[in-house]
Every structure is written in C-alpha cells, then in structure tokens.
Design a protein around this motif. Sequence first.
Motif, PDB file in Angstrom:
ATOM      1  N   PHE A   5       0.839  -1.198   0.000  1.00  0.00           N
ATOM      2  CA  PHE A   5       0.000   0.000   0.000  1.00  0.00           C
ATOM      3  C   PHE A   5       0.873   1.246   0.000  1.00  0.00           C
ATOM      4  O   PHE A   5       1.861   1.333   0.726  1.00  0.00           O
ATOM      5  CB  PHE A   5      -0.903   0.020   1.236  1.00  0.00           C
ATOM      6  N   GLY A   9      -3.667   3.827  -1.079  1.00  0.00           N
ATOM      7  CA  GLY A   9      -4.021   2.477  -1.476  1.00  0.00           C
ATOM      8  C   GLY A   9      -2.988   1.841  -2.378  1.00  0.00           C
ATOM      9  O   GLY A   9      -1.829   2.235  -2.429  1.00  0.00           O
ATOM     10  N   LYS A 105      -8.371   1.062  -2.745  1.00  0.00           N
ATOM     11  CA  LYS A 105      -8.164   1.562  -1.389  1.00  0.00           C
ATOM     12  C   LYS A 105      -9.330   1.097  -0.519  1.00  0.00           C
ATOM     13  O   LYS A 105     -10.440   0.861  -1.010  1.00  0.00           O
ATOM     14  CB  LYS A 105      -8.044   3.089  -1.369  1.00  0.00           C
ATOM     15  N   LYS A 113     -10.134   6.390   5.925  1.00  0.00           N
ATOM     16  CA  LYS A 113      -9.036   5.593   5.388  1.00  0.00           C
ATOM     17  C   LYS A 113      -8.436   4.747   6.510  1.00  0.00           C
ATOM     18  O   LYS A 113      -8.396   5.176   7.669  1.00  0.00           O
ATOM     19  CB  LYS A 113      -7.983   6.495   4.766  1.00  0.00           C
ATOM     20  N   ASP A 116      -2.256   2.792   9.067  1.00  0.00           N
ATOM     21  CA  ASP A 116      -1.153   2.018   8.480  1.00  0.00           C
ATOM     22  C   ASP A 116      -1.126   0.583   8.988  1.00  0.00           C
ATOM     23  O   ASP A 116      -0.833  -0.350   8.230  1.00  0.00           O
ATOM     24  CB  ASP A 116       0.190   2.690   8.783  1.00  0.00           C
ATOM     25  N   GLU A 119      -3.476  -1.654   7.074  1.00  0.00           N
ATOM     26  CA  GLU A 119      -2.979  -1.889   5.718  1.00  0.00           C
ATOM     27  C   GLU A 119      -1.843  -2.899   5.729  1.00  0.00           C
ATOM     28  O   GLU A 119      -1.740  -3.741   4.824  1.00  0.00           O
ATOM     29  CB  GLU A 119      -2.539  -0.577   5.078  1.00  0.00           C
ATOM     30  N   GLU A 123      -1.597  -6.502   3.751  1.00  0.00           N
ATOM     31  CA  GLU A 123      -0.426  -6.934   2.984  1.00  0.00           C
ATOM     32  C   GLU A 123       0.020  -8.335   3.407  1.00  0.00           C
ATOM     33  O   GLU A 123       0.357  -9.175   2.564  1.00  0.00           O
ATOM     34  CB  GLU A 123       0.725  -5.950   3.182  1.00  0.00           C
TER      35      GLU A 123
END
Length: 433
Positions: A5, A9, A105, A113, A116, A119, A123
């Motif tokens: 990311f 996104g 995203k 949003k 981190d 995200e 991953e």
Amino acid sequence: MRIRFGTDGVRGVANRELAPEHALALGLAAARLFGGPLAVGRDTRLSGGMLSAALAAGAASGGSEVLDLGVLPTPGVAALVGELGGAAAAVISASHNPYPDNGIKFLSREGRKLPDGLERELEHLVESTFDDRPAGAGVGGIKRIEDAAGRYAGFLAARIRPRAGGMRVLLDCANGAAYRVAPLAFERTGADLTIVCGDPDGTNINRGCGSTHVEGLDVRGHDVAFAFDGDADRVLAVDETGSVVDGDRIIAILARDLKERGELSGGVVVTVMSNLGFFKAMEGLNIPVEVTPVGDRHVAEAMRKTGAAVGGEQSGHIILSRYTTTGDGILTALALLEVMVRSGRPLSELARVMEVYPQRLINVRVKDRSVAGDGAVRRAVRSAEERLGKEGRILLRPSGTEPVVRVMVEHVDEEVCRTVCEEVAGVVERAGA
C-alpha cells in the motif's frame, strides 16, 4: 503474491502492476480481516469493472457478503458503507490519474481511510494461502445496491441544500464518478445547471477536463463553475470572472463563514504546501491553524485530534467534519454555493479573503533523497530564509515515492520568489548529482 500500500491504497497500470489476481487476493484478505459485509464502489475507468468483479469474487470466496455500489464517488462509498451495514468498504479508483491507471483503497465502516497498521495486516494476509475457505452456505453473496447514486444524493441534500434558484452553475464531472451524482445533488438546489464532461466512455476520465485541467473551463454566462476529479473527492472552483479558486481559498472562505456564524470549532487544518497568503489570512481572522505533512490522511487525523471543522489541501481535497469523514468534492461545492447564496456575494469577492503569494516549485531529481540534509543545502536554505524574511518562506520536501527533492518558495515579490527557488534548486542538484 506481494502487494504494498502507498499513500492512497494500491496503485498501478491496470492489468499490469494491478491485475485481477491482485484484486482477488485483496478481496480474500479483506474478508479475513474485516469479517463482515464489504461495500465496493468504483469510478468510470475501463478497467474498473474487471477489478471490481475480481475483488468481489475474492471477498465472496472468503465468506463476506459484497455490497456492489457500482460507479460512485469515493466519498459516496464512505457515506453509505455504515448505512448499509458494511464492515468496511473498498474503492476501485486512481483518482485524478489517467485512465490506464487504477487503484484499490479500503475504508473503515466509519468511512475513514485505514490506519497504516491495518494496511500492513492486509499486505500480510495477501501472502497467505487461504486453504480453509468456506463452502456451501458459508460462501458470500454479491448484492447489487440499486440507485446508490440517488442514495448518496439524498445524503448530501440532508446535510447541505442551498436555495440557489436563479443562479447559473457549471459542473465539470471529469467524465468520472461524479457524472450521475453531481447533477442529481445540484438539481435539488434549484440552480440553472450546465453539465460538461459528464459522458464517460471508460477511457476519457480526467482527459483534458476536471480539477486537473480547470484553467480551460469556459464560465461565460455562469455565476460559478465546479470541477471535480475522477473519484470526486476533490473540487476546484472558477469564479464568474474566470479566475480559479483553489483549495486554500475555498478553505479560507468556509472557515471565515463558520467563524462569523460562531460555528468554527478547532480551527482549520492544512498541509505544509498551503500558500503563505492562507496563513496570513487566518492570522488576521484570529483562526488557529494546524499544519500537517502532505496527504489527506494526515489532515484527517489532525482534524480528529483537534476537532477542526474544516481542513484540506490546496488541490481541493477538503474535509468538512460536521458532515463527513473524508474529502468530498460535491459536498464542498454545495457548501461554497451556500455561502454565495447566503451572503449574496459573488465568488470573486469572497475569494479576496486571502492574497495568493507568488509560489515557485522545482522538482530536483537526485540520486539520494537524503541530500536534503547535506551541509551545502542546509546553508543555502538558511541564506534563503534570511533573504525572504517575514514576507516569504522556503520548503524542502523529499518525495515519498520518487528520487526527487521538491524546492518550494513563496514571496510577495515574484522575481525574488523565482530567483531564490532556482538558486536553492541549483545547490540541491549539484549536491545530489
């Protein structure tokens, strides 16, 4: 499979860096991470249907119900995910980028949003094998949400609905996600509308139109024009004289209006790239300003901490926290139109809330971005600061994604601004060679 990311996104050229198998893997990972319904929206890019279908297939394979919103602005997805009972949302869009690019995203159930940390979890999950996928009744279904555009237009009308009868408004929908919703929302204001770039064909999104090409708008015969980007989370305006009103001035207009009505909480939040004239205007209005690094994620986080009512970026990505959790171009345009209607003042007059200082930006390609800390560069910056004094400023910012150091200078004197920027950029270039 490995996916990383970035600041907004996962992005890449569709069917190359971002292929259906990447979207499928992200859908599976999202089903595992969020464990509930996933709302999915997209912009009008040719590749949007392909990637949306793959993402939905992955999420359904992982056991999540998919709520297919079809073509809808990013802020529309953010507005509806909670209302529809989604555990999270995904948006297939590359925003203001040209049509061959696309992106994915994710948003929380609150329409924000992801931090981190989440995200990074996605991953990691993408690299998992998922051997224990559900079967039978455990497989997720895909449900088409009818009239998502109408639902979002209703959301907007319930928050800001200026009575703009008699006003002539031009909307540039960038052949993007705003092409249905923006006309629906503005029709409810009673304004006399002209729509341009509202006929997407999959390949014309952002092409010579929208907020990245706002200077070409012909506003003759109109009181105001609004230009959105591809996913409609940004907006720039053009006043009745043809002058562009950027994000800084839109924020300044809205902040002053809120302050005059006693509704400005927590001041405003902007990034380091906002024009020096903005900061001087806020100082004159006694409005506190919080400054963040570049990126709407940083702005949104600072707004949550300070309770700021308005914040955003020069690019036109503006958050009005009283109404929404993310940047919303259509909502911002409605708010600006409401100020015009209530004050009875043209946009050209309202925009004089701040003076725009001459600004010069040079992107210097370097071998190593750490050159920004080189001794010769630091001395050049100190010398520039002394020369600019209180009537200007200099900012050095290494790019987060490219071997580039950005040199930005502002000053009341355009020639001083240009000269100082070029001199410092020269020092950076030599040090980074």
